[in-house]
Scaffold this motif. Structure first.
Motif, PDB file in Angstrom:
ATOM      1  N   TYR A  83     -35.972 -20.771  40.354  1.00  9.49           N
ATOM      2  CA  TYR A  83     -35.085 -21.568  39.501  1.00  9.49           C
ATOM      3  C   TYR A  83     -34.856 -22.957  40.106  1.00  9.49           C
ATOM      4  CZ  TYR A  83     -31.222 -22.367  36.221  1.00  9.49           C
ATOM      5  OH  TYR A  83     -30.419 -22.856  35.235  1.00  9.49           O
ATOM      6  N   ILE A 103     -24.971 -23.318  40.895  1.00  7.67           N
ATOM      7  CA  ILE A 103     -25.147 -21.878  41.133  1.00  7.67           C
ATOM      8  C   ILE A 103     -24.160 -21.371  42.178  1.00  7.67           C
ATOM      9  CG2 ILE A 103     -26.726 -20.138  42.049  1.00  7.67           C
ATOM     10  CD1 ILE A 103     -29.006 -21.668  40.779  1.00  7.67           C
ATOM     11  N   PRO A 219     -30.997 -17.569  36.452  1.00 11.05           N
ATOM     12  CA  PRO A 219     -31.601 -17.883  37.750  1.00 11.05           C
ATOM     13  C   PRO A 219     -32.446 -16.758  38.332  1.00 11.05           C
ATOM     14  CG  PRO A 219     -29.379 -18.724  37.682  1.00 11.05           C
ATOM     15  CD  PRO A 219     -29.560 -17.897  36.442  1.00 11.05           C
TER      16      PRO A 219
END
Length: 434
Positions: A83, A103, A219
């Motif tokens: 990702y 993230i 992800p």
């Protein structure tokens, strides 16, 4: 969720280790998307009403399509196999850093939510328990106990064993659904609650944000793709994974809403009777989730912090342990001040999941494919997804933050009242002595 990238130890498609079969890839896909969103999706339905399920289906369809866009990004370059690599391929090093921050922020807030979830369910089982220190109530007392239970797992930097334990997420979700259904069918609750709404415009933004949380596994999609033995079956894997995930979420939401209607709690386990076997099974299964997943979800955040330290500290075991303990303490403090599970999940959905699952895949695909793409139906669809995502993010974030401030103000008054009384009583005693 995005955090589920750490839940299942995926094998790679290259080297001596054989790649994942179709069935295992489907299991990994379901495990990536079927998570703690199962506990909040009934509350989302009660907030938005029956017609909000159409929006849930739309969000699921968009999530599936953006997963396909990630696959196309990976096919465009042998480097774009994770990702973060996709983000770097599209927008360079700054893109990689930005996505990494997004993230890690999501991971951090999810761990806060795990603490709140654990404390709330423990408080339901033991409502009379409290720590008489600084006027702690039951839920906040269990925050401290939960942190003490999690602390041993934070002392290990090799979390491979926990990764296998937390891979039981799919089984846990099926057990929770079965327990909810059993309470309704055999526990005397039934499915005939009156008072459900067709649509509730006031709660629609909360419903959308919580629905989006259910599809926060993007992800992990590159890891599933690269781990497959036959990668040309990936689209079918994604289709099967999303179909089962959507079906499970919708079944849970509908069953719980028929049972409790507008009285559905932020986590459905808080509605279930703890004195019945089925309800107790669901609650105790939920209690295992934070214990087994907290350290895994916090590990990437700690690793990112370690990477920013000078070289002499990066490989120090003591420094790594101190970082993880500091992160645990900080999440306990955040959960203590903001113990609102549904609001926290709504914020995660409206900000971080919208970015990670909708906006970033679309923007990366548009950038990577810019030289071979013409304006057409696909580009129009992507633009519409971006407009929908931005609208959901703005409205959802605004309403969630307003609710958070309102709840925090009430919480602050409830906390400060005992403290103020103690200070006032002390002052009166000192005055009397004088």
């Amino acid at each position: 969720m995005a955090t589920d990238e750490l839940k299942t130890p995926l094998t790679t498609g290259t080297g001596a280790v054989p790649g994942s079969s179709f069935i295992k890839a489907c299991f990994n896909g379901i495990n990536a998307f079927l998570g703690i969103g199962l506990l909040t999706v009934p509350y989302a339905l009660s907030s938005g009403g029956w017609l909000s399920l159409l929006l849930f289906l739309l969000i699921g369809l968009i999530s599936f399509y953006t997963g396909i866009l990630l696959k196309r990004c990976m096919d465009s370059s042998p480097y774009a196999k994770t990702y973060l690599n996709i983000a770097e391929q599209a927008y360079g090093k700054n893109g990689r850093i930005t996505v990494s921050i997004i993230i890690n922020s999501e991971l951090y807030l999810v761990t806060v939510g795990l603490l709140i979830l654990e404390a709330d369910n423990l408080h339901k089982l033991f409502p009379n328990f409290s720590i008489h220190l600084l006027a702690m109530d039951g839920s906040r007392s269990f925050l401290i106990l939960t942190a003490m239970l999690i602390l041993p797992s934070m002392l290990f930097t090799d979390l491979s064993l926990l990764s296998y334990v937390s891979a039981t997420g799919v089984a846990s979700c099926l057990v929770i659904f079965g327990s909810i259904f059993s309470v309704g069918a055999f526990g005397g609750v039934g499915f005939g609650y009156r008072g459900q709404e067709l649509v509730n415009l006031g709660g629609l933004s909360t419903a959308i944000s919580l629905y989006i949380v259910c599809f926060a596994g993007h992800p992990v999609i590159p890891s599933i793709y690269t781990s497959m033995k036959s990668q040309f079956h990936f689209t079918k894997v994604l289709l099967v994974s999303f179909f089962i995930t959507i079906l499970t979420y919708m079944a849970t939401a509908i069953v719980a809403y028929l049972m409790y209607g507008a009285n559905v709690e932020s986590s459905i386990t808080l509605n279930l009777p703890s004195n019945q076997v089925a309800g107790a099974i669901a609650i105790y299964t939920t209690l295992l989730i934070p214990i087994t997943r907290y350290a895994l979800m916090m590990s990437p955040v700690a690793t990112s912090i370690e990477g920013a330290l000078p070289q002499e500290y990066t490989n120090s075991t003591h420094v790594r342990i101190l970082i993880r303990i500091a992160l645990l303490i900080s999440t306990v403090m955040v959960a203590y001040v903001f113990p609102y599970y549904e609001t926290l999940m709504a914020i995660i959905g409206s900000i971080f999941v919208v970015l990670g699952s909708f906006i970033i895949p679309c923007l990366c695909y548009l950038k990577i494919s810019r030289f071979r793409r013409r304006w057409g139906y696909e580009t129009t669809a992507i633009i519409l997804i971006l407009i929908f995502s931005a609208t959901a993010a703005i409205i959802g974030t605004y309403s969630s933050i307003l609710e958070l401030f309102s709840s925090t103000r009430s919480n602050f008054l409830s906390i400060s009242s005992p403290v103020a009384s103690l200070v006032y009583a002390t002052a009166r005693r000192e005055k009397h002595v004088a």
